[in-house]
Design a protein around this motif. Structure first.
Motif, mmCIF file in Angstrom:
data_model
loop_
_atom_site.group_PDB
_atom_site.id
_atom_site.type_symbol
_atom_site.label_atom_id
_atom_site.label_comp_id
_atom_site.label_asym_id
_atom_site.label_seq_id
_atom_site.Cartn_x
_atom_site.Cartn_y
_atom_site.Cartn_z
ATOM 1 N N PHE A 80 0.812 -1.210 0.000
ATOM 2 C CA PHE A 80 0.000 0.000 0.000
ATOM 3 C C PHE A 80 0.849 1.265 0.000
ATOM 4 O O PHE A 80 0.411 2.297 -0.502
ATOM 5 C CB PHE A 80 -1.021 -0.039 1.142
ATOM 6 N N GLN A 81 2.052 1.172 0.505
ATOM 7 C CA GLN A 81 2.952 2.318 0.388
ATOM 8 C C GLN A 81 3.346 2.516 -1.078
ATOM 9 O O GLN A 81 3.440 3.644 -1.548
ATOM 10 C CB GLN A 81 4.190 2.135 1.266
ATOM 11 N N ALA A 82 3.538 1.426 -1.801
ATOM 12 C CA ALA A 82 3.830 1.519 -3.236
ATOM 13 C C ALA A 82 2.640 2.098 -3.990
ATOM 14 O O ALA A 82 2.802 2.947 -4.875
ATOM 15 C CB ALA A 82 4.216 0.153 -3.793
ATOM 16 N N LEU A 83 1.425 1.650 -3.644
ATOM 17 C CA LEU A 83 0.228 2.228 -4.260
ATOM 18 C C LEU A 83 0.136 3.717 -3.931
ATOM 19 O O LEU A 83 -0.200 4.540 -4.794
ATOM 20 C CB LEU A 83 -1.035 1.524 -3.760
ATOM 21 N N GLY A 84 0.413 4.068 -2.678
ATOM 22 C CA GLY A 84 0.388 5.467 -2.264
ATOM 23 C C GLY A 84 1.378 6.308 -3.042
ATOM 24 O O GLY A 84 1.071 7.427 -3.456
ATOM 25 N N GLU A 85 2.560 5.766 -3.266
ATOM 26 C CA GLU A 85 3.601 6.480 -4.016
ATOM 27 C C GLU A 85 3.155 6.720 -5.462
ATOM 28 O O GLU A 85 3.284 7.825 -5.991
ATOM 29 C CB GLU A 85 4.905 5.673 -3.988
ATOM 30 N N THR A 86 2.634 5.688 -6.084
ATOM 31 C CA THR A 86 2.168 5.813 -7.471
ATOM 32 C C THR A 86 1.026 6.817 -7.570
ATOM 33 O O THR A 86 1.024 7.702 -8.431
ATOM 34 C CB THR A 86 1.726 4.442 -8.012
ATOM 35 N N ALA A 87 0.045 6.683 -6.671
ATOM 36 C CA ALA A 87 -1.104 7.588 -6.678
ATOM 37 C C ALA A 87 -0.672 9.016 -6.365
ATOM 38 O O ALA A 87 -1.155 9.978 -6.974
ATOM 39 C CB ALA A 87 -2.157 7.107 -5.678
ATOM 40 N N TRP A 88 0.254 9.177 -5.431
ATOM 41 C CA TRP A 88 0.763 10.494 -5.059
ATOM 42 C C TRP A 88 1.413 11.176 -6.255
ATOM 43 O O TRP A 88 1.178 12.363 -6.518
ATOM 44 C CB TRP A 88 1.760 10.358 -3.913
ATOM 45 N N ASN A 89 2.245 10.447 -6.976
ATOM 46 C CA ASN A 89 2.920 11.019 -8.145
ATOM 47 C C ASN A 89 1.912 11.487 -9.188
ATOM 48 O O ASN A 89 2.073 12.548 -9.791
ATOM 49 C CB ASN A 89 3.905 10.013 -8.747
ATOM 50 N N GLU A 90 0.865 10.698 -9.392
ATOM 51 C CA GLU A 90 -0.179 11.101 -10.333
ATOM 52 C C GLU A 90 -0.911 12.345 -9.827
ATOM 53 O O GLU A 90 -1.203 13.254 -10.592
ATOM 54 C CB GLU A 90 -1.183 9.960 -10.556
ATOM 55 N N TRP A 91 -1.199 12.379 -8.536
ATOM 56 C CA TRP A 91 -1.893 13.530 -7.954
ATOM 57 C C TRP A 91 -1.049 14.793 -8.071
ATOM 58 O O TRP A 91 -1.557 15.859 -8.411
ATOM 59 C CB TRP A 91 -2.256 13.240 -6.500
ATOM 60 N N MET A 92 0.255 14.690 -7.828
ATOM 61 C CA MET A 92 1.136 15.856 -7.949
ATOM 62 C C MET A 92 1.174 16.347 -9.397
ATOM 63 O O MET A 92 1.169 17.553 -9.665
ATOM 64 C CB MET A 92 2.554 15.529 -7.454
ATOM 65 N N ARG A 93 1.213 15.417 -10.340
ATOM 66 C CA ARG A 93 1.198 15.786 -11.758
ATOM 67 C C ARG A 93 -0.119 16.480 -12.107
ATOM 68 O O ARG A 93 -0.135 17.500 -12.802
ATOM 69 C CB ARG A 93 1.412 14.537 -12.618
ATOM 70 N N TRP A 94 -1.242 15.937 -11.593
ATOM 71 C CA TRP A 94 -2.557 16.531 -11.839
ATOM 72 C C TRP A 94 -2.627 17.935 -11.264
ATOM 73 O O TRP A 94 -3.117 18.857 -11.921
ATOM 74 C CB TRP A 94 -3.639 15.629 -11.232
ATOM 75 N N LYS A 95 -2.122 18.111 -10.035
ATOM 76 C CA LYS A 95 -2.143 19.429 -9.396
ATOM 77 C C LYS A 95 -1.321 20.433 -10.191
ATOM 78 O O LYS A 95 -1.722 21.588 -10.360
ATOM 79 C CB LYS A 95 -1.608 19.339 -7.960
ATOM 80 N N GLU A 96 -0.180 19.994 -10.694
ATOM 81 C CA GLU A 96 0.676 20.882 -11.485
ATOM 82 C C GLU A 96 -0.016 21.284 -12.788
ATOM 83 O O GLU A 96 0.006 22.451 -13.178
ATOM 84 C CB GLU A 96 2.016 20.201 -11.780
ATOM 85 N N GLU A 97 -0.636 20.323 -13.451
ATOM 86 C CA GLU A 97 -1.368 20.630 -14.686
ATOM 87 C C GLU A 97 -2.526 21.585 -14.417
ATOM 88 O O GLU A 97 -2.780 22.503 -15.193
ATOM 89 C CB GLU A 97 -1.889 19.349 -15.339
#
Length: 124
Positions: free
Chosen positions: A98-115
């Motif tokens: 779940f930490q790996a899932l969190g990392e993947t989801a976090w990276n996508e969320w940061m990219r979404w926030k930047e866009e």
């Protein structure tokens, strides 16, 4: 929210608000398939209710680790003992997954926030 139509409306609003991030979270969970539902023939969007809940709690996460904890909590809440006690695994045994899932989801969320930020800046 308990009725089917309320949940559909909530999902529609989340998809509208988050756009591609919603679909990305759907794909992330389908690929990991914590309950092995997609592997046995369930549709890729099988975890959309969990995606809804994760997105509603997204702003509670301040790190990839916290997002992983949220995802874990959502699955325990959604699937109860059939998830939490599967194979008698404790949270500590599930934590890396779940930490790996969190990392993947976090990276996508940061990219979404930047866009989103760039999109709002270009409107000004």
């Amino acid at each position: 929210m308990s009725s089917f139509s309320e949940k559909q409306e909530q999902q529609r609003k989340l998809k509208q608000e988050y756009g591609w991030l919603y679909e990305s979270f759907t794909q992330i969970l389908a690929k990991d398939d914590p309950m092995n539902l997609v592997r046995i023939g369930a549709p890729v969007n099988e975890y959309d209710l969990e995606v809804n809940t994760i997105l509603l709690r997204l702003h509670d996460a301040h790190s990839p680790e916290e997002l992983g904890d949220i995802i874990y909590t959502v699955f325990v809440s959604a699937f109860g003992k059939s998830f939490a006690s599967r194979g008698e695994l404790s949270y500590q045994q599930y934590k890396p997954r779940f930490q790996a899932l969190g990392e993947t989801a976090w990276n996508e969320w940061m990219r979404w926030k930047e866009e989103k930020k760039e999109g709002e800046a270009s409107k000004e």
